[in-house]
Write a protein that holds these residues in place. Structure first.
Motif, PDB file in Angstrom:
ATOM      1  N   MET A 243       1.760  -8.829  -4.555  1.00  0.00           N
ATOM      2  CA  MET A 243       3.011  -9.634  -4.516  1.00  0.00           C
ATOM      3  C   MET A 243       3.992  -9.238  -6.021  1.00  0.00           C
ATOM      4  SD  MET A 243       1.964 -13.444  -3.254  1.00  0.00           S
ATOM      5  CE  MET A 243       1.334 -13.626  -1.634  1.00  0.00           C
ATOM      6  N   ILE A 244       3.160  -9.066  -6.866  1.00  0.00           N
ATOM      7  CA  ILE A 244       3.949  -8.681  -8.069  1.00  0.00           C
ATOM      8  C   ILE A 244       4.653  -7.322  -8.173  1.00  0.00           C
ATOM      9  CG2 ILE A 244       3.941  -8.174 -10.661  1.00  0.00           C
ATOM     10  CD1 ILE A 244       1.611 -10.486 -10.778  1.00  0.00           C
TER      11      ILE A 244
ATOM     12  N   GLY B  25      12.141  -4.183  -4.973  1.00  0.00           N
ATOM     13  CA  GLY B  25      13.278  -4.543  -4.311  1.00  0.00           C
ATOM     14  C   GLY B  25      13.650  -6.031  -4.652  1.00  0.00           C
ATOM     15  N   HIS B  26      14.902  -6.446  -4.199  1.00  0.00           N
ATOM     16  CA  HIS B  26      15.223  -7.844  -4.596  1.00  0.00           C
ATOM     17  C   HIS B  26      14.178  -9.022  -3.850  1.00  0.00           C
ATOM     18  CE1 HIS B  26      18.696  -6.047  -6.270  1.00  0.00           C
ATOM     19  NE2 HIS B  26      19.088  -5.508  -4.949  1.00  0.00           N
ATOM     20  N   LYS B  27      13.861  -8.729  -2.599  1.00  0.00           N
ATOM     21  CA  LYS B  27      12.876  -9.321  -1.749  1.00  0.00           C
ATOM     22  C   LYS B  27      12.015  -9.036  -1.120  1.00  0.00           C
ATOM     23  CE  LYS B  27      15.444 -13.704  -1.948  1.00  0.00           C
ATOM     24  NZ  LYS B  27      14.578 -15.270  -2.470  1.00  0.00           N
ATOM     25  N   PHE B  28      10.636  -9.432  -1.067  1.00  0.00           N
ATOM     26  CA  PHE B  28       9.792  -9.121  -0.047  1.00  0.00           C
ATOM     27  C   PHE B  28       9.035 -10.104   0.782  1.00  0.00           C
ATOM     28  CE2 PHE B  28       7.423 -11.269  -3.791  1.00  0.00           C
ATOM     29  CZ  PHE B  28       6.248 -11.644  -2.989  1.00  0.00           C
ATOM     30  N   SER B  29       8.478  -9.574   1.823  1.00  0.00           N
ATOM     31  CA  SER B  29       7.822 -10.184   2.810  1.00  0.00           C
ATOM     32  C   SER B  29       6.361 -10.179   2.871  1.00  0.00           C
ATOM     33  CB  SER B  29       8.515 -10.299   4.228  1.00  0.00           C
ATOM     34  OG  SER B  29       9.583 -10.823   3.949  1.00  0.00           O
ATOM     35  N   VAL B  30       5.632 -11.059   3.402  1.00  0.00           N
ATOM     36  CA  VAL B  30       4.046 -10.691   3.396  1.00  0.00           C
ATOM     37  C   VAL B  30       3.844 -10.914   4.744  1.00  0.00           C
ATOM     38  CG1 VAL B  30       1.679 -11.382   2.655  1.00  0.00           C
ATOM     39  CG2 VAL B  30       3.499 -11.743   0.922  1.00  0.00           C
ATOM     40  N   ILE B  31       2.998  -9.838   5.218  1.00  0.00           N
ATOM     41  CA  ILE B  31       2.560  -9.918   6.810  1.00  0.00           C
ATOM     42  C   ILE B  31       1.050 -10.386   6.764  1.00  0.00           C
ATOM     43  CG2 ILE B  31       2.033  -8.519   8.678  1.00  0.00           C
ATOM     44  CD1 ILE B  31       4.229  -6.532   7.959  1.00  0.00           C
TER      45      ILE B  31
ATOM     46  N   LEU C 185       7.385  -4.756   1.984  1.00  0.00           N
ATOM     47  CA  LEU C 185       6.452  -5.679   2.588  1.00  0.00           C
ATOM     48  C   LEU C 185       4.973  -5.482   2.017  1.00  0.00           C
ATOM     49  CD1 LEU C 185       7.313  -4.642   6.350  1.00  0.00           C
ATOM     50  CD2 LEU C 185       7.864  -6.709   5.123  1.00  0.00           C
ATOM     51  N   VAL C 186       4.423  -6.696   1.957  1.00  0.00           N
ATOM     52  CA  VAL C 186       3.063  -6.859   1.263  1.00  0.00           C
ATOM     53  C   VAL C 186       2.032  -6.849   2.465  1.00  0.00           C
ATOM     54  CG1 VAL C 186       1.523  -7.761  -0.082  1.00  0.00           C
ATOM     55  CG2 VAL C 186       3.800  -7.254  -0.975  1.00  0.00           C
ATOM     56  N   LEU C 187       1.044  -6.073   2.714  1.00  0.00           N
ATOM     57  CA  LEU C 187       0.060  -6.541   3.628  1.00  0.00           C
ATOM     58  C   LEU C 187      -0.998  -7.595   2.983  1.00  0.00           C
ATOM     59  CD1 LEU C 187      -0.986  -2.715   4.837  1.00  0.00           C
ATOM     60  CD2 LEU C 187       0.797  -4.579   5.793  1.00  0.00           C
ATOM     61  N   GLY C 188      -0.978  -8.575   3.714  1.00  0.00           N
ATOM     62  CA  GLY C 188      -1.775 -10.090   3.163  1.00  0.00           C
ATOM     63  C   GLY C 188      -3.195 -10.061   3.427  1.00  0.00           C
ATOM     64  N   CYS C 189      -3.668  -8.938   3.849  1.00  0.00           N
ATOM     65  CA  CYS C 189      -5.380  -9.176   4.066  1.00  0.00           C
ATOM     66  C   CYS C 189      -6.110  -7.620   3.800  1.00  0.00           C
ATOM     67  CB  CYS C 189      -5.464  -9.237   5.591  1.00  0.00           C
ATOM     68  SG  CYS C 189      -7.020  -9.128   6.391  1.00  0.00           S
ATOM     69  N   MET C 190      -7.026  -7.744   3.368  1.00  0.00           N
ATOM     70  CA  MET C 190      -7.656  -6.550   2.733  1.00  0.00           C
ATOM     71  C   MET C 190      -8.389  -5.716   3.830  1.00  0.00           C
ATOM     72  SD  MET C 190      -7.051  -7.169  -0.235  1.00  0.00           S
ATOM     73  CE  MET C 190      -8.123  -5.649  -1.092  1.00  0.00           C
ATOM     74  N   SER C 191      -8.773  -6.431   4.949  1.00  0.00           N
ATOM     75  CA  SER C 191      -8.943  -5.763   6.301  1.00  0.00           C
ATOM     76  C   SER C 191      -7.905  -4.837   6.662  1.00  0.00           C
ATOM     77  CB  SER C 191      -9.603  -6.509   7.473  1.00  0.00           C
ATOM     78  OG  SER C 191     -10.827  -7.111   6.931  1.00  0.00           O
TER      79      SER C 191
ATOM     80  N   PRO D 264       9.399  -0.087   1.560  1.00  0.00           N
ATOM     81  CA  PRO D 264       8.021   0.362   1.144  1.00  0.00           C
ATOM     82  C   PRO D 264       7.112  -0.638   1.480  1.00  0.00           C
ATOM     83  CG  PRO D 264       9.664   0.406  -0.582  1.00  0.00           C
ATOM     84  CD  PRO D 264      10.290  -0.125   0.509  1.00  0.00           C
ATOM     85  N   ILE D 265       5.533   0.044   1.643  1.00  0.00           N
ATOM     86  CA  ILE D 265       4.642  -0.835   2.248  1.00  0.00           C
ATOM     87  C   ILE D 265       3.631  -0.942   1.017  1.00  0.00           C
ATOM     88  CG2 ILE D 265       2.790  -1.486   4.207  1.00  0.00           C
ATOM     89  CD1 ILE D 265       5.850  -1.512   4.977  1.00  0.00           C
ATOM     90  N   VAL D 266       3.232  -2.264   0.521  1.00  0.00           N
ATOM     91  CA  VAL D 266       2.222  -2.463  -0.451  1.00  0.00           C
ATOM     92  C   VAL D 266       0.984  -2.710   0.211  1.00  0.00           C
ATOM     93  CG1 VAL D 266       1.638  -3.977  -2.579  1.00  0.00           C
ATOM     94  CG2 VAL D 266       4.051  -3.271  -1.968  1.00  0.00           C
ATOM     95  N   ASN D 267      -0.016  -1.649  -0.055  1.00  0.00           N
ATOM     96  CA  ASN D 267      -1.368  -1.826   0.678  1.00  0.00           C
ATOM     97  C   ASN D 267      -2.174  -2.610  -0.607  1.00  0.00           C
ATOM     98  OD1 ASN D 267      -4.045  -1.590   1.399  1.00  0.00           O
ATOM     99  ND2 ASN D 267      -3.836   0.609   2.024  1.00  0.00           N
TER     100      ASN D 267
END
Length: 250
Positions: free
Chosen positions: A103-104, A110-116, A179-185, A202-205
């Motif tokens: 999340m950090i 960017g200015h805003k991010f979302s979590v999936i 976007l942040v992927l909110g699950c390790m799997s 950008p996608i944060v894994n």
């Protein structure tokens, strides 16, 4: 440096091996990364209750891993279950939660991010995690793909499609810049590049970013603050030598 990734619950040996190979491929040359799974606890974590169930056994493993000389440990769940506790009982081994860490990083892109995230049941706790990470003001939304953890890899193409759909929704409707992927799997599907190409941000894994941040912090000589996460007095005074000694049984 020596880094260990700790799965906070039982996992099939073949999947542990697969994830371990991915971690080794992602690691910098000179990083020795290993993976360990805890032999008791929930098979998957899809609620706060399951997070709490995973903490006691995982804490015991963390306590022992520090004694084995690891420089850092990654708590292998994007909900960061028991992260504060894991940091309290360790004073030489950095412990990172991939949820807060990702999340950090997402907030920095960017200015805003979302979590999936996986299920609707994880949306409320994801907002709480963003608050604890100090980035709640930059969280645009949390979007669920409604796929159970254990189904993500079994139905990889379906999972990828739903993640992309959720990502497009977050970008178009919620104005997410990352976007942040909110699950390790979800992270270990290793599909961040495909998602980024389809979604355009950008996608944060968390599976990869957790490792890279651990490498960066250890390489920078950083450790989690022991004023923020003070060692329990019973441990620091050596009144107990093992976490089992903290339990009272009749």
């Amino acid at each position: 440096m020596k880094i260990v990734y700790v799965v906070p619950g039982p996992m099939d040996d073949e999947e542990v091996k697969r994830r371990g190979e991915l971690l080794k491929n992602w690691a910098f040359p000179g990083t020795d990364v290993e993976i360990v799974n805890v032999n008791e606890g929930p098979a998957s974590i899809e609620s706060m209750y399951e997070e709490y169930l995973s903490i006691p056994a995982t804490a015991k493993v963390m306590f022992e891993l520090e004694r084995k000389g690891y420089d850092a440990a990654i708590l292998g769940c994007a909900g960061d279950p028991g992260l504060d506790a894991m940091r309290e009982i360790t004073d030489k081994m950095l412990v990172l939660g991939p949820g807060q860490t990702s999340m950090i990083v997402g907030a920095a892109l960017g200015h805003k991010f979302s979590v999936i995230t996986i299920e609707e049941t994880m949306i409320a706790s994801t907002y709480e995690l963003a608050f604890k990470a100090g980035v709640l003001d930059k969280l645009a939304s949390v979007v669920s793909v409604a796929i159970p953890v254990l189904q993500l890899k079994l139905k990889k193409e379906k999972s990828l499609k739903k993640i992309i759909e959720a990502g497009i929704k977050a970008v178009k409707e919620d104005r997410a810049d990352a976007l942040v992927l909110g699950c390790m799997s979800m992270g270990f599907l290793d599909v961040a590049q495909e998602i980024e190409k389809a979604v355009g941000v950008p996608i944060v894994n968390p599976s990869k970013v957790g490792l890279k941040m651990a490498e960066a912090m250890v390489g920078s000589g950083l450790m989690h603050s022991k004023t923020a996460f003070a060692t329990p007095t019973k441990i620091s005074s050596r009144r107990v030598k093992d976490l089992d000694e903290l339990y009272i049984r009749k």
